[in-house]
Design a protein around this motif. Structure first.
Motif, PDB file in Angstrom:
ATOM      1  N   LEU A  63       0.828  -1.203   0.000  1.00 27.26           N
ATOM      2  CA  LEU A  63       0.000   0.000   0.000  1.00 27.26           C
ATOM      3  C   LEU A  63       0.860   1.251   0.000  1.00 27.26           C
ATOM      4  N   LYS A  64       1.913   1.258   0.807  1.00 29.07           N
ATOM      5  CA  LYS A  64       2.774   2.433   0.873  1.00 29.07           C
ATOM      6  C   LYS A  64       3.426   2.707  -0.478  1.00 29.07           C
ATOM      7  N   ALA A  65       3.816   1.644  -1.178  1.00 29.91           N
ATOM      8  CA  ALA A  65       4.414   1.819  -2.503  1.00 29.91           C
ATOM      9  C   ALA A  65       3.415   2.409  -3.491  1.00 29.91           C
ATOM     10  N   LEU A  66       2.151   1.985  -3.384  1.00 30.42           N
ATOM     11  CA  LEU A  66       1.126   2.525  -4.281  1.00 30.42           C
ATOM     12  C   LEU A  66       0.877   3.999  -3.991  1.00 30.42           C
ATOM     13  N   LEU A  67       0.825   4.363  -2.718  1.00 27.35           N
ATOM     14  CA  LEU A  67       0.637   5.767  -2.361  1.00 27.35           C
ATOM     15  C   LEU A  67       1.791   6.617  -2.884  1.00 27.35           C
ATOM     16  N   GLU A  68       2.985   6.093  -2.797  1.00 25.28           N
ATOM     17  CA  GLU A  68       4.144   6.832  -3.314  1.00 25.28           C
ATOM     18  C   GLU A  68       4.095   6.926  -4.843  1.00 25.28           C
ATOM     19  N   GLU A  69       3.609   5.865  -5.477  1.00 25.98           N
ATOM     20  CA  GLU A  69       3.473   5.879  -6.942  1.00 25.98           C
ATOM     21  C   GLU A  69       2.546   7.009  -7.386  1.00 25.98           C
ATOM     22  N   PHE A  70       1.497   7.257  -6.626  1.00 31.12           N
ATOM     23  CA  PHE A  70       0.535   8.309  -6.978  1.00 31.12           C
ATOM     24  C   PHE A  70       0.822   9.630  -6.259  1.00 31.12           C
ATOM     25  N   GLU A  71       1.919   9.650  -5.542  1.00 33.70           N
ATOM     26  CA  GLU A  71       2.320  10.849  -4.797  1.00 33.70           C
ATOM     27  C   GLU A  71       1.215  11.325  -3.858  1.00 33.70           C
ATOM     28  N   ILE A  72       0.588  10.343  -3.193  1.00 37.36           N
ATOM     29  CA  ILE A  72      -0.441  10.627  -2.197  1.00 37.36           C
ATOM     30  C   ILE A  72       0.228  10.612  -0.826  1.00 37.36           C
ATOM     31  N   ARG A  73       0.055  11.670  -0.090  1.00 37.99           N
ATOM     32  CA  ARG A  73       0.701  11.766   1.214  1.00 37.99           C
ATOM     33  C   ARG A  73      -0.146  11.097   2.296  1.00 37.99           C
ATOM     34  N   TYR A  74       0.529  10.663   3.319  1.00 39.90           N
ATOM     35  CA  TYR A  74      -0.150  10.096   4.476  1.00 39.90           C
ATOM     36  C   TYR A  74       0.519  10.626   5.733  1.00 39.90           C
ATOM     37  N   PHE A  75      -0.159  10.456   6.868  1.00 33.15           N
ATOM     38  CA  PHE A  75       0.342  11.027   8.105  1.00 33.15           C
ATOM     39  C   PHE A  75       0.071  10.077   9.262  1.00 33.15           C
ATOM     40  N   GLU A  76       0.820  10.263  10.327  1.00 35.67           N
ATOM     41  CA  GLU A  76       0.709   9.355  11.456  1.00 35.67           C
ATOM     42  C   GLU A  76      -0.536   9.647  12.275  1.00 35.67           C
ATOM     43  N   GLN A  77      -1.254   8.598  12.633  1.00 35.37           N
ATOM     44  CA  GLN A  77      -2.404   8.698  13.504  1.00 35.37           C
ATOM     45  C   GLN A  77      -1.967   9.216  14.876  1.00 35.37           C
ATOM     46  N   TYR A  78      -2.650  10.265  15.358  1.00 31.78           N
ATOM     47  CA  TYR A  78      -2.353  10.754  16.701  1.00 31.78           C
ATOM     48  C   TYR A  78      -2.838   9.736  17.722  1.00 31.78           C
ATOM     49  N   MET A  79      -1.975   9.417  18.678  1.00 30.83           N
ATOM     50  CA  MET A  79      -2.333   8.450  19.718  1.00 30.83           C
ATOM     51  C   MET A  79      -1.936   8.996  21.073  1.00 30.83           C
ATOM     52  N   ASP A  80      -2.912   9.109  21.979  1.00 33.41           N
ATOM     53  CA  ASP A  80      -2.627   9.560  23.340  1.00 33.41           C
ATOM     54  C   ASP A  80      -1.813   8.519  24.096  1.00 33.41           C
ATOM     55  N   ARG A  81      -0.934   8.980  24.971  1.00 34.53           N
ATOM     56  CA  ARG A  81      -0.258   8.077  25.907  1.00 34.53           C
ATOM     57  C   ARG A  81      -1.163   7.788  27.098  1.00 34.53           C
ATOM     58  N   ILE A  82      -1.938   8.783  27.511  1.00 35.77           N
ATOM     59  CA  ILE A  82      -2.941   8.583  28.552  1.00 35.77           C
ATOM     60  C   ILE A  82      -4.291   8.415  27.864  1.00 35.77           C
ATOM     61  N   VAL A  83      -4.982   7.321  28.159  1.00 31.91           N
ATOM     62  CA  VAL A  83      -6.255   7.029  27.499  1.00 31.91           C
ATOM     63  C   VAL A  83      -7.333   6.774  28.548  1.00 31.91           C
ATOM     64  N   TYR A  84      -8.580   6.927  28.099  1.00 33.97           N
ATOM     65  CA  TYR A  84      -9.710   6.541  28.932  1.00 33.97           C
ATOM     66  C   TYR A  84     -10.005   5.050  28.706  1.00 33.97           C
ATOM     67  N   TYR A  85     -10.444   4.376  29.788  1.00 35.66           N
ATOM     68  CA  TYR A  85     -10.745   2.948  29.674  1.00 35.66           C
ATOM     69  C   TYR A  85     -11.868   2.586  30.628  1.00 35.66           C
ATOM     70  N   GLN A  86     -12.787   1.769  30.127  1.00 35.13           N
ATOM     71  CA  GLN A  86     -13.868   1.244  30.960  1.00 35.13           C
ATOM     72  C   GLN A  86     -13.873  -0.273  30.833  1.00 35.13           C
ATOM     73  N   ALA A  87     -13.655  -0.963  31.944  1.00 35.21           N
ATOM     74  CA  ALA A  87     -13.507  -2.418  31.919  1.00 35.21           C
ATOM     75  C   ALA A  87     -14.835  -3.138  31.766  1.00 35.21           C
ATOM     76  N   SER A  88     -15.905  -2.586  32.333  1.00 37.67           N
ATOM     77  CA  SER A  88     -17.224  -3.213  32.252  1.00 37.67           C
ATOM     78  C   SER A  88     -18.286  -2.145  32.484  1.00 37.67           C
ATOM     79  N   GLN A  89     -19.538  -2.539  32.301  1.00 38.09           N
ATOM     80  CA  GLN A  89     -20.633  -1.579  32.474  1.00 38.09           C
ATOM     81  C   GLN A  89     -20.725  -1.057  33.894  1.00 38.09           C
ATOM     82  N   THR A  90     -20.283  -1.848  34.847  1.00 35.40           N
ATOM     83  CA  THR A  90     -20.360  -1.431  36.249  1.00 35.40           C
ATOM     84  C   THR A  90     -19.061  -0.794  36.732  1.00 35.40           C
ATOM     85  N   SER A  91     -18.053  -0.735  35.841  1.00 35.22           N
ATOM     86  CA  SER A  91     -16.762  -0.164  36.235  1.00 35.22           C
ATOM     87  C   SER A  91     -16.736   1.334  35.970  1.00 35.22           C
ATOM     88  N   PRO A  92     -15.972   2.072  36.753  1.00 33.38           N
ATOM     89  CA  PRO A  92     -15.804   3.505  36.458  1.00 33.38           C
ATOM     90  C   PRO A  92     -14.954   3.690  35.214  1.00 33.38           C
TER      91      PRO A  92
END
Length: 352
Positions: A63-92
């Motif tokens: 896929l990356k080679a195809l994007l380069e063939e068409f000169e289509i740029r891509y960028f890195e997905q932003y990812m938080d180091r601190i995230v929200y998480y809920q383990a279950s419906q009854t969990s905070p």
């Protein structure tokens, strides 16, 4: 003429390679749009929202080679180091730090940017929409494809998920029973996914310093990510809804999603400008019900899909057929390149 069934990434790339080689073709697409499981919806303020294929990684070199063939740029997905998480419906809802992740990427302008680039390389009459193929007949010197009309060609490429052609298209002569059994038991990537995205005039999470990444075992949303554009001038959040929530009607599912998000992000999340979702099991040209649920990527990349049939009149191509990265965009590119090389060689021409 080669008849390609399906105008997703694999079908369009196969067509583009044939076009460059001077081999005539026609694409028949059952939907009223191109792209297949790639579908970028443009929301308020021209904000792209991905309802289908979105992310890829450094391992996806095709896929990356195809994007380069068409000169289509891509960028890195932003990812938080601190995230929200809920383990279950009854969990905070807690926040915690996650380890560094391997980078994933998104295509600038939306994934459909790649689809549109391929489409723009073709001629207006090369793709016929709203063409549901019902039957394919293999004759001595030709192939007949039955949709709204009968199309006659020298070969046919099935560039749709194996389960769809196995269950919905009648073949004369019949395909090998082992191939049909494998195809019917092949998981179609995205077939039971639900994607959701919300756009905003302003990124409230930046002014409040909140994470914008959320994981939940409770649902309805199970994963939620920053979905702003690369320039960070258009603002959105996007993720997945647990597939069991497809049983709810649209309004109830939406109410449950917004209620969950307000518990995570606070009332500001209710100031969205667009709410868009796609229940892929309602997409008849993606989903095909099975008696026994398939596990993710079941039979994807099976070697049977790389064979040709009826003296090379039938060739298989789709993300699920690929030997590399089956079930992903990268696999669709790999499959298309392989199939195009086969077809060009069968015509006695030099491949790309």
């Amino acid at each position: 003429m080669i008849i390609i069934i399906g105008a997703g990434l694999s079908g369009l790339l196969t067509a583009y390679r044939l076009k460059r080689a001077g081999i005539p073709f026609k694409i028949l697409e059952a939907r009223n749009r191109i792209g297949g499981r790639i579908n970028t919806v443009i929301g308020a303020n021209d904000t792209p929202m991905e309802m289908g294929a979105t992310w890829f990684g450094d391992q996806h070199q095709n896929l990356k080679a195809l994007l380069e063939e068409f000169e289509i740029r891509y960028f890195e997905q932003y990812m938080d180091r601190i995230v929200y998480y809920q383990a279950s419906q009854t969990s905070p809802i807690d926040s915690f730090q996650i380890p560094n992740q391997a980078p994933s990427y998104r295509i600038e302008g939306g994934t459909s940017n790649l689809i549109n680039c391929l489409y723009n390389q073709l001629d207006e009459g090369d793709i016929l929409l709203n063409q549901t193929v019902r039957e394919i007949k293999f004759l001595n010197n030709s192939v007949e494809v039955y949709a709204d009309t009968v199309y006659i060609g020298s070969r046919v490429v099935l560039a749709i998920p194996p389960k769809l052609w196995a269950k919905r298209i009648r073949f004369e002569a019949t395909l090998p029973s082992e191939l049909m059994e494998i195809a019917e038991q092949t998981h179609t990537w995205m077939e039971d996914s639900i994607k959701v995205a919300l756009t905003f005039d302003q990124p409230f999470w930046q002014t409040t310093g909140q994470p914008r990444t959320f994981f939940s075992n409770a649902g309805p949303i199970t994963e939620f990510y920053d979905h702003c554009n690369s320039e960070r001038t258009k603002f959105a959040l996007c993720g997945f809804i647990n597939s069991s929530f497809k049983k709810l009607d649209d309004s109830e599912r939406r109410a449950r999603v917004i209620d969950q998000l307000k518990k995570v992000f606070g009332p500001k999340v209710g100031e969205f400008t667009d709410y868009v979702e796609c229940v892929w099991s309602e997409e008849k040209n993606t989903f095909e019900a099975t008696d026994i649920p398939h596990y993710p990527h079941q039979n994807n990349g099976n070697q049977f899909f790389r064979k040709t049939f009826f003296e090379d009149k039938l060739v298989l191509s789709s993300s699920e057929s690929a030997a590399e990265s089956p079930g992903y965009m990268d696999g669709a590119v790999f499959a298309a390149n392989l199939v195009a090389r086969k077809l060009i060689a069968l015509d006695g021409l030099k491949a790309f």
